[in-house]
Write an enzyme that holds these catalytic residues in place. Structure first.
Site, PDB file in Angstrom:
ATOM      1  N   TYR A   1       0.838  -1.184   0.000  1.00 31.91           N
ATOM      2  CA  TYR A   1       0.000   0.000   0.000  1.00 31.91           C
ATOM      3  C   TYR A   1       0.881   1.244   0.000  1.00 31.91           C
ATOM      4  CZ  TYR A   1      -3.797  -3.184   1.401  1.00 31.91           C
ATOM      5  OH  TYR A   1      -4.707  -4.212   1.467  1.00 31.91           O
TER       6      TYR A   1
ATOM      7  N   PRO B   1     -15.941  -4.267   2.273  1.00 29.71           N
ATOM      8  CA  PRO B   1     -17.087  -4.719   3.060  1.00 29.71           C
ATOM      9  C   PRO B   1     -18.365  -3.911   2.877  1.00 29.71           C
ATOM     10  CG  PRO B   1     -15.564  -3.537   4.462  1.00 29.71           C
ATOM     11  CD  PRO B   1     -14.881  -3.703   3.130  1.00 29.71           C
TER      12      PRO B   1
ATOM     13  N   THR C   1     -26.172  -3.632  -6.250  1.00 30.01           N
ATOM     14  CA  THR C   1     -27.532  -3.213  -6.581  1.00 30.01           C
ATOM     15  C   THR C   1     -28.460  -3.215  -5.369  1.00 30.01           C
ATOM     16  OG1 THR C   1     -28.147  -5.487  -7.187  1.00 30.01           O
ATOM     17  CG2 THR C   1     -27.304  -4.067  -8.942  1.00 30.01           C
TER      18      THR C   1
END
Length: 286
Positions: free
Chosen positions: A62, A211, A216
């Protein structure tokens, strides 16, 4: 506000709150380079701990390295991190924004953990996770090296990321005790359901990445909006996290952000208690 209501789980040899923080987004665009606002990144990390977060997940890739450096700057007290468990990952290289080549050679994984220890200021990583199983490297070699990390005291516990049940079983058969599995899982993507169920059976912590992505289900007039009507002021992200926390006692969601405001909003998911009917309505929704 506190994440205490999320419950606890054993990670890194100590009890942590099950709603943690994922420290990927505190880096630059494409998870590359420093953050746009260095001071805000530090505030996010410190505020997460103020709100009761005791589990922070990061990775050497990262930035690369930026997230680990920021965590040390923000939270290391000179001797360690107190009650906060810092988990990190290795096994990917970086050559530019959003580029993540896999590299699982044992000598590289050893470099990963040693350099993470140095950047984080730790003599032992509480939980070191393999970011991906590199198909170019025999997995027995990878698992064997990870076992050495435990035997040598470099890592207290180890875990795997984005794996299937067969791969977890292969690691266990090789004598590698798996403490955590980190797979993509959320209301909108439950393709890792079988992995979650296996983790429940084995007492393995399941750390869902992405998470709050409800897909949709978060559409206007959709299932999340209908449940939100019963929880004034609640966001769909909070409801998605509340559902995950109730879904399994081994679930450890790690929502991430680069904003204190967004952090506080996400962590508010620990305070939401879904009814049986609400939980089941979201579980049945597609």
């Amino acid at each position: 506000m506190s994440v205490a209501d999320s419950g606890t789980i054993d990670l890194g040899g100590q009890k942590v709150a099950r709603l943690g923080f994922g420290a990927m987004r505190i880096t630059g665009d494409g998870i590359w380079g420093p953050p746009k606002d260095h001071d805000e990144a530090l505030r996010v990390l410190r505020r997460s701990v103020e709100l009761g977060v005791t589990f922070i997940d990061t990775a050497d890739s990262y930035g690369p390295y930026v997230s680990e450096d920021l965590i040390k700057e923000a939270l290391h007290d000179g001797s360690g991190y107190g009650d906060v468990v810092i988990a990190t990952k290795g096994g990917l290289t970086r050559s530019g924004p959003d580029v993540w080549p896999q590299l699982g050679r044992p000598e590289y994984l050893r470099q990963c953990i040693l350099m993470s220890m140095r950047r984080l200021g730790l003599e032992q990583i509480p939980l070191w996770q393999l970011h991906r199983i590199d198909a170019k490297t025999p997995r027995e070699d990878i698992f064997g090296e990870m076992k050495k990390f435990i035997d040598e005291g470099l890592a207290l516990q180890v875990g795997l990321s984005q794996v299937d049940v067969e791969e977890i079983k292969a690691a266990q058969a090789a004598g590698l005790p798996i403490a955590s599995v980190q797979n993509r899982y959320n209301l909108g993507d439950r393709s890792a359901e079988d992995v979650l169920e296996y983790c429940e059976q084995q007492g393995i912590a399941f750390i869902p990445w992405a998470p709050v992505n409800a897909g949709t289900l978060a559409r206007p007039g959709g299932p999340l909006e209908k449940v939100a009507a019963n929880h004034p002021g609640a966001t769909t992200s909070q409801l998605a996290l509340a559902w995950l926390l109730r879904r399994s006692p081994v679930m450890v969601p790690i929502p991430g952000t680069s904003s204190v405001k967004h952090l506080e909003e996400n962590l508010g998911g620990a305070d939401i208690q879904l009814t049986d009917e609400e939980f089941q309505a979201l579980a049945d929704a597609v």
